[in-house]
Design a protein around this motif. Structure first.
Motif, PDB file in Angstrom:
ATOM      1  N   ILE A 237     -66.035  22.840 -26.014  1.00  0.00           N
ATOM      2  CA  ILE A 237     -65.556  23.652 -24.887  1.00  0.00           C
ATOM      3  C   ILE A 237     -64.255  24.346 -25.244  1.00  0.00           C
ATOM      4  N   PHE A 238     -63.311  23.592 -25.788  1.00  0.00           N
ATOM      5  CA  PHE A 238     -61.988  24.162 -26.048  1.00  0.00           C
ATOM      6  C   PHE A 238     -61.980  25.082 -27.270  1.00  0.00           C
ATOM      7  N   ASP A 239     -62.972  24.932 -28.151  1.00  0.00           N
ATOM      8  CA  ASP A 239     -63.071  25.865 -29.283  1.00  0.00           C
ATOM      9  C   ASP A 239     -63.577  27.228 -28.854  1.00  0.00           C
ATOM     10  N   ILE A 240     -64.400  27.264 -27.797  1.00  0.00           N
ATOM     11  CA  ILE A 240     -65.030  28.522 -27.377  1.00  0.00           C
ATOM     12  C   ILE A 240     -64.267  29.174 -26.238  1.00  0.00           C
ATOM     13  N   ILE A 241     -63.888  28.365 -25.235  1.00  0.00           N
ATOM     14  CA  ILE A 241     -63.216  28.911 -24.052  1.00  0.00           C
ATOM     15  C   ILE A 241     -61.715  28.943 -24.294  1.00  0.00           C
ATOM     16  N   PRO A 242     -61.070  30.091 -24.179  1.00  0.00           N
ATOM     17  CA  PRO A 242     -59.612  30.165 -24.379  1.00  0.00           C
ATOM     18  C   PRO A 242     -58.870  29.465 -23.250  1.00  0.00           C
ATOM     19  N   ILE A 243     -57.622  29.144 -23.531  1.00  0.00           N
ATOM     20  CA  ILE A 243     -56.825  28.387 -22.573  1.00  0.00           C
ATOM     21  C   ILE A 243     -56.579  29.169 -21.293  1.00  0.00           C
ATOM     22  N   TRP A 244     -56.502  30.518 -21.386  1.00  0.00           N
ATOM     23  CA  TRP A 244     -56.246  31.310 -20.188  1.00  0.00           C
ATOM     24  C   TRP A 244     -57.455  31.343 -19.252  1.00  0.00           C
ATOM     25  N   VAL A 245     -58.610  30.871 -19.739  1.00  0.00           N
ATOM     26  CA  VAL A 245     -59.778  30.719 -18.870  1.00  0.00           C
ATOM     27  C   VAL A 245     -59.851  29.293 -18.342  1.00  0.00           C
ATOM     28  N   VAL A 246     -59.479  28.334 -19.172  1.00  0.00           N
ATOM     29  CA  VAL A 246     -59.549  26.926 -18.764  1.00  0.00           C
ATOM     30  C   VAL A 246     -58.589  26.645 -17.618  1.00  0.00           C
ATOM     31  N   ILE A 247     -57.367  27.201 -17.702  1.00  0.00           N
ATOM     32  CA  ILE A 247     -56.357  26.919 -16.680  1.00  0.00           C
ATOM     33  C   ILE A 247     -56.818  27.365 -15.288  1.00  0.00           C
ATOM     34  N   PRO A 248     -57.333  28.610 -15.109  1.00  0.00           N
ATOM     35  CA  PRO A 248     -57.828  28.977 -13.763  1.00  0.00           C
ATOM     36  C   PRO A 248     -58.972  28.087 -13.289  1.00  0.00           C
ATOM     37  N   VAL A 249     -59.852  27.689 -14.215  1.00  0.00           N
ATOM     38  CA  VAL A 249     -60.963  26.815 -13.819  1.00  0.00           C
ATOM     39  C   VAL A 249     -60.433  25.474 -13.331  1.00  0.00           C
ATOM     40  N   VAL A 250     -59.433  24.938 -14.034  1.00  0.00           N
ATOM     41  CA  VAL A 250     -58.835  23.666 -13.623  1.00  0.00           C
ATOM     42  C   VAL A 250     -58.143  23.817 -12.268  1.00  0.00           C
ATOM     43  N   LEU A 251     -57.443  24.949 -12.079  1.00  0.00           N
ATOM     44  CA  LEU A 251     -56.770  25.176 -10.801  1.00  0.00           C
ATOM     45  C   LEU A 251     -57.777  25.277  -9.655  1.00  0.00           C
ATOM     46  N   VAL A 252     -58.894  25.954  -9.904  1.00  0.00           N
ATOM     47  CA  VAL A 252     -59.936  26.059  -8.877  1.00  0.00           C
ATOM     48  C   VAL A 252     -60.500  24.681  -8.551  1.00  0.00           C
ATOM     49  N   PHE A 253     -60.702  23.876  -9.593  1.00  0.00           N
ATOM     50  CA  PHE A 253     -61.203  22.512  -9.364  1.00  0.00           C
ATOM     51  C   PHE A 253     -60.208  21.708  -8.532  1.00  0.00           C
ATOM     52  N   ILE A 254     -58.914  21.791  -8.883  1.00  0.00           N
ATOM     53  CA  ILE A 254     -57.892  21.064  -8.129  1.00  0.00           C
ATOM     54  C   ILE A 254     -57.834  21.569  -6.689  1.00  0.00           C
ATOM     55  N   TYR A 255     -57.949  22.887  -6.534  1.00  0.00           N
ATOM     56  CA  TYR A 255     -57.881  23.472  -5.191  1.00  0.00           C
ATOM     57  C   TYR A 255     -59.041  23.001  -4.324  1.00  0.00           C
ATOM     58  N   ASN A 256     -60.259  23.028  -4.882  1.00  0.00           N
ATOM     59  CA  ASN A 256     -61.422  22.564  -4.117  1.00  0.00           C
ATOM     60  C   ASN A 256     -61.319  21.076  -3.798  1.00  0.00           C
ATOM     61  N   PHE A 257     -60.774  20.316  -4.739  1.00  0.00           N
ATOM     62  CA  PHE A 257     -60.585  18.888  -4.478  1.00  0.00           C
ATOM     63  C   PHE A 257     -59.577  18.679  -3.354  1.00  0.00           C
ATOM     64  N   SER A 258     -58.516  19.489  -3.341  1.00  0.00           N
ATOM     65  CA  SER A 258     -57.520  19.367  -2.268  1.00  0.00           C
ATOM     66  C   SER A 258     -58.117  19.765  -0.919  1.00  0.00           C
ATOM     67  N   LEU A 259     -59.046  20.741  -0.919  1.00  0.00           N
ATOM     68  CA  LEU A 259     -59.721  21.096   0.328  1.00  0.00           C
ATOM     69  C   LEU A 259     -60.536  19.923   0.856  1.00  0.00           C
ATOM     70  N   ASN A 260     -61.219  19.224  -0.034  1.00  0.00           N
ATOM     71  CA  ASN A 260     -61.986  18.049   0.394  1.00  0.00           C
ATOM     72  C   ASN A 260     -61.071  16.970   0.962  1.00  0.00           C
ATOM     73  N   VAL A 261     -59.874  16.814   0.369  1.00  0.00           N
ATOM     74  CA  VAL A 261     -58.902  15.873   0.919  1.00  0.00           C
ATOM     75  C   VAL A 261     -58.481  16.314   2.314  1.00  0.00           C
ATOM     76  N   GLY A 262     -58.273  17.641   2.485  1.00  0.00           N
ATOM     77  CA  GLY A 262     -57.916  18.161   3.809  1.00  0.00           C
ATOM     78  C   GLY A 262     -58.998  17.901   4.840  1.00  0.00           C
ATOM     79  N   TYR A 263     -60.260  18.108   4.443  1.00  0.00           N
ATOM     80  CA  TYR A 263     -61.365  17.825   5.367  1.00  0.00           C
ATOM     81  C   TYR A 263     -61.403  16.343   5.741  1.00  0.00           C
ATOM     82  N   SER A 264     -61.201  15.478   4.762  1.00  0.00           N
ATOM     83  CA  SER A 264     -61.238  14.039   5.060  1.00  0.00           C
ATOM     84  C   SER A 264     -60.123  13.664   6.037  1.00  0.00           C
ATOM     85  N   ARG A 265     -58.980  14.318   5.941  1.00  0.00           N
ATOM     86  CA  ARG A 265     -57.893  14.039   6.880  1.00  0.00           C
ATOM     87  C   ARG A 265     -58.218  14.557   8.276  1.00  0.00           C
TER      88      ARG A 265
END
Length: 716
Positions: A237-265
């Motif tokens: 994954i890291f050999d093919i996908i550049p870091i500037w693509v990985v970071i937004p994907v990770v941020l989107v994952f964190i953001y969606n996870f935080s939304l699920n935390v918000g829903y649970s609250r």
């Protein structure tokens, strides 16, 4: 021919999806050969792990060895530990190099070079651009015109280009995404292909293989081999996908996870609210000064109580089903539904009456009345709950009443103002299910399944004299949530009641309203659960007569916090909202200045406004969904004996402010007056100076000024 008919059903989007699939397969075969080899290794490891697992489980000494604890020969070599000894040495090396003097000096040198590079970029690129932008802005806002709503030439060109390029592309992408949601098989194939390419399937297979191996061998030291293989698989994954693509994907994952935390609250707070409602009695009266949210509070409580009623009815259904598990409940439900559609069953009493009639016929005509297909000779007609022997017919009465409450599709709210709800019942002809989620519903679908509270005919609440003679609703009091706003204006207190108990007309003293409140719970009990609640609000408890006030619990809104966001502190939304706030404040200043100087439409302002509005709309939707306000409620007995308990109640805008009710629910009174009004605020007289004259005071038509004038006239 049949294949020609099938071909006609395929549109160009199918061909596009097939082409994309073929392209992905070619990419897999050409660029991800190692991923295919790793998948083959994983399948072999899984096969040998399964064989090893069963051989060890059944004690078969056939010499089978697992391969999951070995690194494949064709794997690339990486400098990563695969044993505990290698891990210890690597860890020591890493820690020593991390805290060494050379590492610290290298870190300082790196930070210095980074700051110099950033400073160079700022001085060479950003500063000149800012200066040019400031110069253009000043010239831009110096232009003054009155070209009302006329588009500038650049904006006209931009709109034409957008109409020919952006809009068709947007429609195509949107329709294509909708098409993929319908033809989900394409999306599934694509996900599987890229999961194969990025070794995600291999990682899952290797984990299952290692789990089967380690639970019988207890070789926990092989975890280092698995970590080594995991790093090898993720390296793709890291050999093919550049870091500037990985970071937004990770941020989107964190953001969606935080939304699920918000829903649970949100759901947790709603459950806590319902726990508070269970503490209350049948009657609860909320009071407080104007504008404190009394009507909002009882509306919020009523919405939650309705869901609680349906949940309680559902629990009765399940409990009764478990008491007589072999009774054909579906036949009983279908028979009850037919009677409801025919209008023969319409309340709890008619439910019980129908079951009792069936029971009487069953015993009067033994052998001729089928018990909905139930083999009572085999399974019996009684259930011993270790408290008493429950008869099937008593269970059928409770089941019928609970099922009727559960399946009523109209609102369970009866109020003197309108309350909207949007619970949705899904029914395939078997057992219906309710969607009572306040928070995950799309606001755009509000009108498609909205329903409103029933109009409260207060003759229903009178056991004595009624307002309307021969009122067909007078005996309709039954299960439900009765919501009465401004009850003190309806019932008054003993000082303001000028009526008498022996009056021929209906009044507050002879309608026996309070008697019904005292007895209300007895009319709506199913399986020892009460299905009636009465919520009311007023401004001052003393404005209501003591007999009515002491019937229930008094709720005082003592305090309420500001709206707070339920998303976790590490959610990227906070950074986004902070940046948006800075941009928005700057935009508002520029836009105000622009509106003052110009009235035309320019390309710059069109783009700037579009970006800010889109971002602002998204921020507003998130805050409206996840905001929450904490209320401090003081509960006291209606006797007002001074014993006050504090509770927390959580008010969530997505639940209560989604067009649930109108805060000016009694504005119709003033609208009726406005029909006869022809005077506006500009027509009203103004004071001539800072000191009002006697003539101006007399224009106030006040009781105080009238009394003074009367005294002056008498003195003269």
């Amino acid at each position: 021919m049949i294949w020609l008919k099938d071909l006609k059903r395929i549109n160009y989007r199918d061909f596009l999806c097939i082409a994309i699939t073929i392209a992905f397969v070619i990419v897999t075969c050409v660029c991800f050969k190692n991923s295919i080899l790793r998948l083959w290794d994983g399948l072999k490891d899984l096969f040998y792990s399964i064989c090893y697992y069963f051989s060890e489980l059944f004690g078969l000494s056939n010499g089978i060895k697992a391969t999951v604890n070995q690194i494949p020969d064709h794997s690339p070599t990486i400098d990563f530990p695969s044993t505990s000894e290698q891990f210890d040495s690597k860890w020591d090396l890493f820690f020593n190099s991390f805290v060494s003097k050379e590492s610290f000096l290298g870190y300082i040198d790196f930070c210095g070079n980074l700051l110099l590079n950033i400073l160079f970029i700022v001085l060479v690129a950003i500063v000149p651009l800012v200066l040019v932008a400031v110069f253009l802005f000043k010239r831009y806002f110096k232009v003054q015109n009155n070209n009302y709503n006329k588009d500038s030439k650049p904006l006209k060109i931009f709109k034409r280009l957008s109409l020919k390029t952006y809009q068709p592309l947007k429609r195509f992408v949107f329709t294509f995404l909708c098409f993929i949601q319908v033809r989900w098989i394409y999306l599934l194939i694509w996900c599987l292909l890229w999961a194969l390419n990025f070794n995600l399937i291999t990682i899952l297979i290797e984990f299952v293989s290692w789990y089967l191996y380690v639970i019988v061998s207890f070789d926990f030291g092989s975890i280092f081999v698995q970590i080594h293989k995991l790093v090898l698989d993720l390296k793709t994954i890291f050999d093919i996908i550049p870091i500037w693509v990985v970071i937004p994907v990770v941020l989107v994952f964190i953001y969606n996870f935080s939304l699920n935390v918000g829903y649970s609250r949100l759901y947790h707070n709603e459950r806590r609210n319902r726990g508070f409602l269970n503490i209350l009695g049948v009657v609860a009266i909320c009071y407080g000064p104007m504008g404190c949210g009394k009507t909002t509070q009882i509306s919020d409580m009523a919405l939650s109580t309705e869901i609680q009623f349906r949940d309680d009815a559902f629990k009765i259904i399940i409990e009764t089903d478990m008491h007589f598990p072999y009774f054909p409940w579906i036949n009983f439900e279908r028979a009850l539904r037919r009677l409801v559609l025919c209008g023969l069953v319409y309340d709890l009493y008619s439910c019980r009456k129908w079951v009792r009639r069936y029971r009487r016929l069953f015993y009067e005509r033994p052998g001729t009345i089928r018990l909905f297909g139930y083999d009572y000779a085999r399974y019996g007609l009684e259930y011993n709950n270790n408290l008493y022997m429950q008869n099937l017919w008593d269970a059928l009465e409770d089941y019928a009443c609970a099922y009727f409450i559960y399946t009523v599709q109209s609102s369970l709210l009866i109020s003197n103002y309108s309350i909207r709800e949007d619970n949705l019942m899904s029914d395939l002809g078997n057992f219906p299910l309710w969607n009572t989620d306040f928070f995950r519903k799309d606001s755009r679908l509000i009108d498609s399944y909205s329903r409103h509270a029933h109009i409260l005919d207060q003759d229903m609440l009178r056991l004595g004299k009624i307002m309307l003679e021969k009122n067909p609703n007078r005996n309709a009091f039954g299960f439900g949530i009765y919501v009465i706003s401004e009850i003190d204006k309806e019932r008054k207190n003993s000082k303001t009641q000028t009526c008498k108990i022996d009056d021929t007309a209906c009044n507050q003293k002879n309608d026996m309203f309070n008697v019904l409140l005292k007895m209300s719970r007895h009319a709506c009990v199913v399986a020892n659960r009460v299905f009636v609640r009465i919520y009311a609000d007023l401004q001052r408890p003393t404005s209501l007569e003591a007999d009515g006030l002491e019937l229930g619990t008094i709720i005082n809104i003592a305090d309420k916090s500001d709206m707070t966001l339920l998303l976790p502190w590490w959610s990227p939304f906070y950074v986004f909202d902070l940046v948006l706030g800075a941009i928005k404040s700057r935009f508002e200043n520029l836009y105000t200045k622009y509106r003052y100087n110009r009235s035309d439409n320019t390309l710059f302002m069109y783009i700037f406004k579009t970006v800010v509005v889109k971002l602002g709309h998204y921020s507003e939707r998130i805050t409206n969904l996840f905001n929450c306000q904490t209320l401090v409620l003081e509960l006291e007995s209606g006797r007002q004996d001074g014993k006050v308990k504090e509770y927390r109640y959580y008010r969530m805008p997505k639940k209560i402010y989604s067009k649930r009710f109108s805060t000016n629910c009694l504005s119709g009174i003033f609208e009726a007056r406005a029909e006869y009004n022809h005077v506006g605020i500009d027509d009203l007289s103004e004071y001539a100076d800072i000191m009002a004259s006697n003539a101006e005071l007399e224009q106030q038509n006040s009781h105080f000024q009238a009394d003074l004038k009367k005294y002056r006239d008498n003195a003269a």
